[in-house]
Design a protein around this motif. Sequence first.
Motif, PDB file in Angstrom:
ATOM      1  N   LEU A 191       0.833  -1.208   0.000  1.00 57.30           N
ATOM      2  CA  LEU A 191       0.000   0.000   0.000  1.00 57.30           C
ATOM      3  C   LEU A 191       0.863   1.252   0.000  1.00 57.30           C
ATOM      4  O   LEU A 191       0.598   2.215  -0.724  1.00 57.30           O
ATOM      5  CB  LEU A 191      -0.919   0.013   1.235  1.00 57.30           C
ATOM      6  N   ALA A 192       1.915   1.229   0.812  1.00 59.63           N
ATOM      7  CA  ALA A 192       2.810   2.390   0.887  1.00 59.63           C
ATOM      8  C   ALA A 192       3.603   2.553  -0.398  1.00 59.63           C
ATOM      9  O   ALA A 192       3.685   3.652  -0.960  1.00 59.63           O
ATOM     10  CB  ALA A 192       3.753   2.230   2.081  1.00 59.63           C
ATOM     11  N   GLN A 193       4.171   1.469  -0.892  1.00 56.65           N
ATOM     12  CA  GLN A 193       5.026   1.549  -2.071  1.00 56.65           C
ATOM     13  C   GLN A 193       4.254   1.913  -3.331  1.00 56.65           C
ATOM     14  O   GLN A 193       4.820   2.519  -4.252  1.00 56.65           O
ATOM     15  CB  GLN A 193       5.753   0.216  -2.265  1.00 56.65           C
ATOM     16  N   GLU A 194       2.990   1.553  -3.375  1.00 51.06           N
ATOM     17  CA  GLU A 194       2.179   1.826  -4.573  1.00 51.06           C
ATOM     18  C   GLU A 194       1.402   3.133  -4.484  1.00 51.06           C
ATOM     19  O   GLU A 194       0.571   3.425  -5.339  1.00 51.06           O
ATOM     20  CB  GLU A 194       1.228   0.661  -4.824  1.00 51.06           C
ATOM     21  N   GLY A 195       1.646   3.915  -3.443  1.00 47.54           N
ATOM     22  CA  GLY A 195       1.053   5.246  -3.355  1.00 47.54           C
ATOM     23  C   GLY A 195      -0.379   5.297  -2.863  1.00 47.54           C
ATOM     24  O   GLY A 195      -1.078   6.292  -3.088  1.00 47.54           O
ATOM     25  N   ASN A 212      -0.472   0.471  10.076  1.00 48.07           N
ATOM     26  CA  ASN A 212       0.848   0.766   9.519  1.00 48.07           C
ATOM     27  C   ASN A 212       0.849   2.089   8.754  1.00 48.07           C
ATOM     28  O   ASN A 212       1.799   2.870   8.814  1.00 48.07           O
ATOM     29  CB  ASN A 212       1.246  -0.377   8.586  1.00 48.07           C
ATOM     30  N   ALA A 213      -0.242   2.358   8.030  1.00 52.19           N
ATOM     31  CA  ALA A 213      -0.310   3.537   7.162  1.00 52.19           C
ATOM     32  C   ALA A 213      -0.414   4.849   7.928  1.00 52.19           C
ATOM     33  O   ALA A 213      -0.269   5.923   7.344  1.00 52.19           O
ATOM     34  CB  ALA A 213      -1.494   3.413   6.198  1.00 52.19           C
ATOM     35  N   GLY A 214      -0.646   4.789   9.240  1.00 55.06           N
ATOM     36  CA  GLY A 214      -0.671   6.014  10.034  1.00 55.06           C
ATOM     37  C   GLY A 214       0.647   6.750   9.999  1.00 55.06           C
ATOM     38  O   GLY A 214       0.720   7.940  10.340  1.00 55.06           O
ATOM     39  N   ALA A 215       1.713   6.062   9.576  1.00 54.19           N
ATOM     40  CA  ALA A 215       3.024   6.698   9.438  1.00 54.19           C
ATOM     41  C   ALA A 215       2.983   7.866   8.461  1.00 54.19           C
ATOM     42  O   ALA A 215       3.860   8.736   8.492  1.00 54.19           O
ATOM     43  CB  ALA A 215       4.060   5.673   8.977  1.00 54.19           C
ATOM     44  N   LEU A 290      13.192   9.941  12.136  1.00 54.37           N
ATOM     45  CA  LEU A 290      13.021   8.589  11.606  1.00 54.37           C
ATOM     46  C   LEU A 290      12.689   8.594  10.123  1.00 54.37           C
ATOM     47  O   LEU A 290      12.028   9.504   9.618  1.00 54.37           O
ATOM     48  CB  LEU A 290      11.902   7.870  12.363  1.00 54.37           C
ATOM     49  N   THR A 291      13.105   7.555   9.427  1.00 53.21           N
ATOM     50  CA  THR A 291      12.738   7.364   8.029  1.00 53.21           C
ATOM     51  C   THR A 291      11.277   6.931   7.951  1.00 53.21           C
ATOM     52  O   THR A 291      10.659   6.588   8.962  1.00 53.21           O
ATOM     53  CB  THR A 291      13.608   6.284   7.372  1.00 53.21           C
ATOM     54  N   MET A 292      10.733   6.895   6.756  1.00 52.29           N
ATOM     55  CA  MET A 292       9.348   6.443   6.598  1.00 52.29           C
ATOM     56  C   MET A 292       9.195   4.989   7.023  1.00 52.29           C
ATOM     57  O   MET A 292       8.188   4.612   7.635  1.00 52.29           O
ATOM     58  CB  MET A 292       8.880   6.624   5.155  1.00 52.29           C
ATOM     59  N   GLU A 293      10.165   4.150   6.708  1.00 50.82           N
ATOM     60  CA  GLU A 293      10.049   2.742   7.084  1.00 50.82           C
ATOM     61  C   GLU A 293      10.107   2.575   8.600  1.00 50.82           C
ATOM     62  O   GLU A 293       9.416   1.727   9.170  1.00 50.82           O
ATOM     63  CB  GLU A 293      11.129   1.919   6.378  1.00 50.82           C
ATOM     64  N   ASP A 294      10.909   3.386   9.274  1.00 50.99           N
ATOM     65  CA  ASP A 294      10.931   3.351  10.739  1.00 50.99           C
ATOM     66  C   ASP A 294       9.591   3.806  11.319  1.00 50.99           C
ATOM     67  O   ASP A 294       9.088   3.236  12.290  1.00 50.99           O
ATOM     68  CB  ASP A 294      12.040   4.250  11.279  1.00 50.99           C
TER      69      ASP A 294
END
Length: 516
Positions: A191-195, A212-215, A290-294
């Motif tokens: 979901l994150a990688q595909e926008g 997870n997407a709350g990031a 933090l990075t997005m993945e973190d």
Amino acid sequence: MASPATATAPSTSHLLKYKNGIHYTLATGLTPLNSKATAAWKNKKRTAKFVAAVMAPPQPQQRSPASTGSVKHAMTMTEKILARAAERSQVSPGENVWVKVDNLMTHDVCGPGTIGIFKKEFGSQAKVWDREKIVIIPDHYIFTSDERANRNVDIIRDFALEQNIKYFYDITDRSDFRANPDYKGVCHIALAQEGHCRPGEVLFGTDSHTCNAGAFGQFASGIGNTDAGFIMGTGKLLVKVPATLRFVMDGEMPHFLLAKDLILQIIGEITVSGATYRAMEFSGSTVKSLTMEDRMTLCNMVVEAGGKNGVVDADQITFDYLEGKTSSSFEALYSDEAARYLQEYRFDVSKLEPLVAKPHSPDNRALARECRHIKIDRVYIGSCTGGKTEDFMAAAKIMISAGQKVKVPTFLVPATQKVWMDLYTLPVPGGNGKTCSQIFEEAGCDTPANPNCGACLGGPRDTYARMNVPQVCVSTTNKNFPGRMGHKEGQIYLASPYTAAASALTGFVTDPREFL
């Protein structure tokens, strides 16, 4: 140790606590004051007189609402997002509001049930509310010969074709995932990688780790099949507005810590029920770094504390990550300075140490160094929590530093097809140009597997790396309840990729500082 720079005016519902290097602020409907204001309040306390009630004198003529305008109601980010989705000027915790949904995600485990409810309630020939706002991702039980699991993928494929779903990431050739360009892998990372994750939006998914997407600074939460079926037909859902817990993390992140350690610290502090139906808002200088993945790792595990959703402010790091991934417009929302939080926790991250969650609960927190006597049988690096590119880079860093072979079977399951490609193409910093796959091979790890949820949820008996016999496993996954990765007598120690890799090299639960 961080000091409570912000306190709230004392009242019968206020308590400021300090424990284990963490400041706690409990408040109910209070306006934050700085320390000087608090001190002034205390000085005045001895002489102040409290007025129980004041009645205004009768007004000769009441002004019309149109001329007075509205009074701004301070809200948290979660409240603001739900208010906008409900087309309301304001909402408050505990209110039930109908919200418009921006995206609905489902997968092969819950998709068939959701589809069944949709057809039952809206009709066998009904059409979904918006074919471009439903994302269907097969990812859980994919690489298996189990007939029921294969049937589930067939069901969601048939539905996607019937409804002309735009975002269906199909897999037809399970013998080689690379032959399926549309196949992505674990839904939350895909979901994150595909926008599909965008600030200010509302995302629901039939998976507990949708949070997870709350990031990305959006409201994202897991729901059941019934709610998902209703959204499929209407694009709306009745939602109770959650109160917000605020977690302020400041201080320089030690080189031996990862985001997984931070969330294990929080869950260990508040327990698996400490955030039940609460929004968990993460802020502070550490979070900003933090990075997005973190940030995804942080938000991913709020459900392990009972949380409804987790959020991090969208900033330039967020916008840079989204560049080129989505053409949809979005508007980030942020908590008001005077927003009311149910409770606030403050952490000095520089004082924290590597952690594990011992069997059989994510809140069974312990220092990794205190568990060095625990002999293990295997290590698992993967899942939506710990199977991202940066997670594998971290594990490879430990193995570069050690320069030795692993002592137990070490299973590697990339979250998505993109992560799998990264393992074979991106050089690891400090690795003399070597990729993760080369470093893992030299260390004696298993070859990186097909991208999917793998053994995180157990799955059919032929699922790669499933625990079919009682074993002790150090894992970068998110849950360690009995039977979670297969055998009900298996023991799972949740840990960061650093700690997992270090443990693989010794055969015992190991503090990664031994190799850093």
